[in-house]
Motif scaffolding. Structure first.
Motif, PDB file in Angstrom:
ATOM      1  N   GLN A  58       0.823  -1.210   0.000  1.00  0.00           N
ATOM      2  CA  GLN A  58       0.000   0.000   0.000  1.00  0.00           C
ATOM      3  C   GLN A  58       0.854   1.255   0.000  1.00  0.00           C
ATOM      4  O   GLN A  58       0.480   2.253  -0.609  1.00  0.00           O
ATOM      5  CB  GLN A  58      -0.982  -0.016   1.165  1.00  0.00           C
ATOM      6  CG  GLN A  58      -2.090  -1.027   0.942  1.00  0.00           C
ATOM      7  CD  GLN A  58      -3.157  -0.960   2.005  1.00  0.00           C
ATOM      8  OE1 GLN A  58      -2.890  -0.594   3.141  1.00  0.00           O
ATOM      9  NE2 GLN A  58      -4.358  -1.335   1.636  1.00  0.00           N
ATOM     10  N   SER A  59       2.016   1.214   0.638  1.00  0.00           N
ATOM     11  CA  SER A  59       2.890   2.388   0.618  1.00  0.00           C
ATOM     12  C   SER A  59       3.383   2.660  -0.802  1.00  0.00           C
ATOM     13  O   SER A  59       3.521   3.819  -1.217  1.00  0.00           O
ATOM     14  CB  SER A  59       4.079   2.200   1.565  1.00  0.00           C
ATOM     15  OG  SER A  59       4.824   1.048   1.210  1.00  0.00           O
ATOM     16  N   GLU A  60       3.640   1.602  -1.568  1.00  0.00           N
ATOM     17  CA  GLU A  60       4.049   1.765  -2.967  1.00  0.00           C
ATOM     18  C   GLU A  60       2.902   2.352  -3.791  1.00  0.00           C
ATOM     19  O   GLU A  60       3.122   3.231  -4.638  1.00  0.00           O
ATOM     20  CB  GLU A  60       4.470   0.415  -3.550  1.00  0.00           C
ATOM     21  CG  GLU A  60       4.869   0.497  -5.012  1.00  0.00           C
ATOM     22  CD  GLU A  60       5.160  -0.860  -5.613  1.00  0.00           C
ATOM     23  OE1 GLU A  60       5.911  -0.873  -6.606  1.00  0.00           O
ATOM     24  OE2 GLU A  60       4.649  -1.890  -5.122  1.00  0.00           O
ATOM     25  N   LEU A  64       3.051   5.790  -5.883  1.00  0.00           N
ATOM     26  CA  LEU A  64       2.761   5.885  -7.314  1.00  0.00           C
ATOM     27  C   LEU A  64       1.662   6.905  -7.595  1.00  0.00           C
ATOM     28  O   LEU A  64       1.730   7.660  -8.577  1.00  0.00           O
ATOM     29  CB  LEU A  64       2.370   4.513  -7.864  1.00  0.00           C
ATOM     30  CG  LEU A  64       3.506   3.495  -7.953  1.00  0.00           C
ATOM     31  CD1 LEU A  64       2.953   2.109  -8.246  1.00  0.00           C
ATOM     32  CD2 LEU A  64       4.511   3.918  -9.011  1.00  0.00           C
ATOM     33  N   LEU A  65       0.654   6.943  -6.727  1.00  0.00           N
ATOM     34  CA  LEU A  65      -0.400   7.950  -6.895  1.00  0.00           C
ATOM     35  C   LEU A  65       0.167   9.364  -6.739  1.00  0.00           C
ATOM     36  O   LEU A  65      -0.180  10.278  -7.493  1.00  0.00           O
ATOM     37  CB  LEU A  65      -1.535   7.713  -5.896  1.00  0.00           C
ATOM     38  CG  LEU A  65      -2.404   6.488  -6.182  1.00  0.00           C
ATOM     39  CD1 LEU A  65      -3.271   6.167  -4.976  1.00  0.00           C
ATOM     40  CD2 LEU A  65      -3.253   6.719  -7.417  1.00  0.00           C
ATOM     41  N   GLU A  66       1.043   9.563  -5.779  1.00  0.00           N
ATOM     42  CA  GLU A  66       1.676  10.878  -5.590  1.00  0.00           C
ATOM     43  C   GLU A  66       2.537  11.242  -6.791  1.00  0.00           C
ATOM     44  O   GLU A  66       2.544  12.396  -7.229  1.00  0.00           O
ATOM     45  CB  GLU A  66       2.512  10.903  -4.307  1.00  0.00           C
ATOM     46  CG  GLU A  66       1.695  11.023  -3.051  1.00  0.00           C
ATOM     47  CD  GLU A  66       0.928  12.338  -2.966  1.00  0.00           C
ATOM     48  OE1 GLU A  66       1.452  13.391  -3.375  1.00  0.00           O
ATOM     49  OE2 GLU A  66      -0.212  12.297  -2.477  1.00  0.00           O
ATOM     50  N   THR A  67       3.244  10.263  -7.336  1.00  0.00           N
ATOM     51  CA  THR A  67       4.046  10.509  -8.533  1.00  0.00           C
ATOM     52  C   THR A  67       3.149  10.897  -9.702  1.00  0.00           C
ATOM     53  O   THR A  67       3.444  11.841 -10.444  1.00  0.00           O
ATOM     54  CB  THR A  67       4.888   9.263  -8.888  1.00  0.00           C
ATOM     55  OG1 THR A  67       5.732   8.957  -7.787  1.00  0.00           O
ATOM     56  CG2 THR A  67       5.712   9.493 -10.136  1.00  0.00           C
ATOM     57  N   GLY A  68       2.043  10.185  -9.859  1.00  0.00           N
ATOM     58  CA  GLY A  68       1.079  10.521 -10.906  1.00  0.00           C
ATOM     59  C   GLY A  68       0.518  11.921 -10.731  1.00  0.00           C
ATOM     60  O   GLY A  68       0.356  12.667 -11.700  1.00  0.00           O
ATOM     61  N   LYS A  69       0.242  12.278  -9.492  1.00  0.00           N
ATOM     62  CA  LYS A  69      -0.257  13.621  -9.193  1.00  0.00           C
ATOM     63  C   LYS A  69       0.775  14.672  -9.598  1.00  0.00           C
ATOM     64  O   LYS A  69       0.445  15.663 -10.256  1.00  0.00           O
ATOM     65  CB  LYS A  69      -0.570  13.737  -7.696  1.00  0.00           C
ATOM     66  CG  LYS A  69      -1.012  15.095  -7.241  1.00  0.00           C
ATOM     67  CD  LYS A  69      -1.248  15.062  -5.730  1.00  0.00           C
ATOM     68  CE  LYS A  69      -1.336  16.443  -5.154  1.00  0.00           C
ATOM     69  NZ  LYS A  69      -1.471  16.418  -3.698  1.00  0.00           N
ATOM     70  N   THR A  70       2.022  14.451  -9.243  1.00  0.00           N
ATOM     71  CA  THR A  70       3.092  15.402  -9.572  1.00  0.00           C
ATOM     72  C   THR A  70       3.262  15.526 -11.086  1.00  0.00           C
ATOM     73  O   THR A  70       3.393  16.638 -11.612  1.00  0.00           O
ATOM     74  CB  THR A  70       4.419  14.962  -8.925  1.00  0.00           C
ATOM     75  OG1 THR A  70       4.238  14.939  -7.508  1.00  0.00           O
ATOM     76  CG2 THR A  70       5.555  15.903  -9.278  1.00  0.00           C
ATOM     77  N   LEU A  71       3.272  14.396 -11.782  1.00  0.00           N
ATOM     78  CA  LEU A  71       3.416  14.428 -13.239  1.00  0.00           C
ATOM     79  C   LEU A  71       2.245  15.158 -13.907  1.00  0.00           C
ATOM     80  O   LEU A  71       2.439  15.899 -14.874  1.00  0.00           O
ATOM     81  CB  LEU A  71       3.544  13.004 -13.789  1.00  0.00           C
ATOM     82  CG  LEU A  71       4.826  12.260 -13.401  1.00  0.00           C
ATOM     83  CD1 LEU A  71       4.749  10.801 -13.851  1.00  0.00           C
ATOM     84  CD2 LEU A  71       6.049  12.944 -13.986  1.00  0.00           C
TER      85      LEU A  71
END
Length: 79
Positions: A58-60, A64-71
């Motif tokens: 779940q931490s991964e 990944l969701l945070e990375t998607g948000k940033t992108l």
């Protein structure tokens, strides 16, 4: 028939529909052997939001969701 015509018009106009996005994802998954995790978020016509993801920590998933948000924010700022 109407759905197919709508998809064709959207593609012609450079619009990525949910159906086109999922088809692209399925094609990518079928041709690539190096995908570890898939995450999706949907919003239906009533505004209900659902999320799903394949096996993973779940931490991964959150990362990944945070990375998607940033992108996504970077794409918005580049426009």
């Amino acid at each position: 028939m109407k759905v197919e015509l709508d998809e064709f018009k959207a593609k012609k106009n450079g619009i990525t529909t949910p159906k086109a996005l999922v088809n692209n994802l399925l094609n990518h998954i079928c041709t690539s052997q190096d995908i570890d995790v898939v995450i999706y978020i949907t919003r239906n016509n009533d505004g209900e939001i659902e999320i799903g993801y394949s096996e993973g920590q779940q931490s991964e998933i959150v990362g990944l969701l945070e990375t998607g948000k940033t992108l996504t924010i970077n794409d918005i700022l580049d426009q």
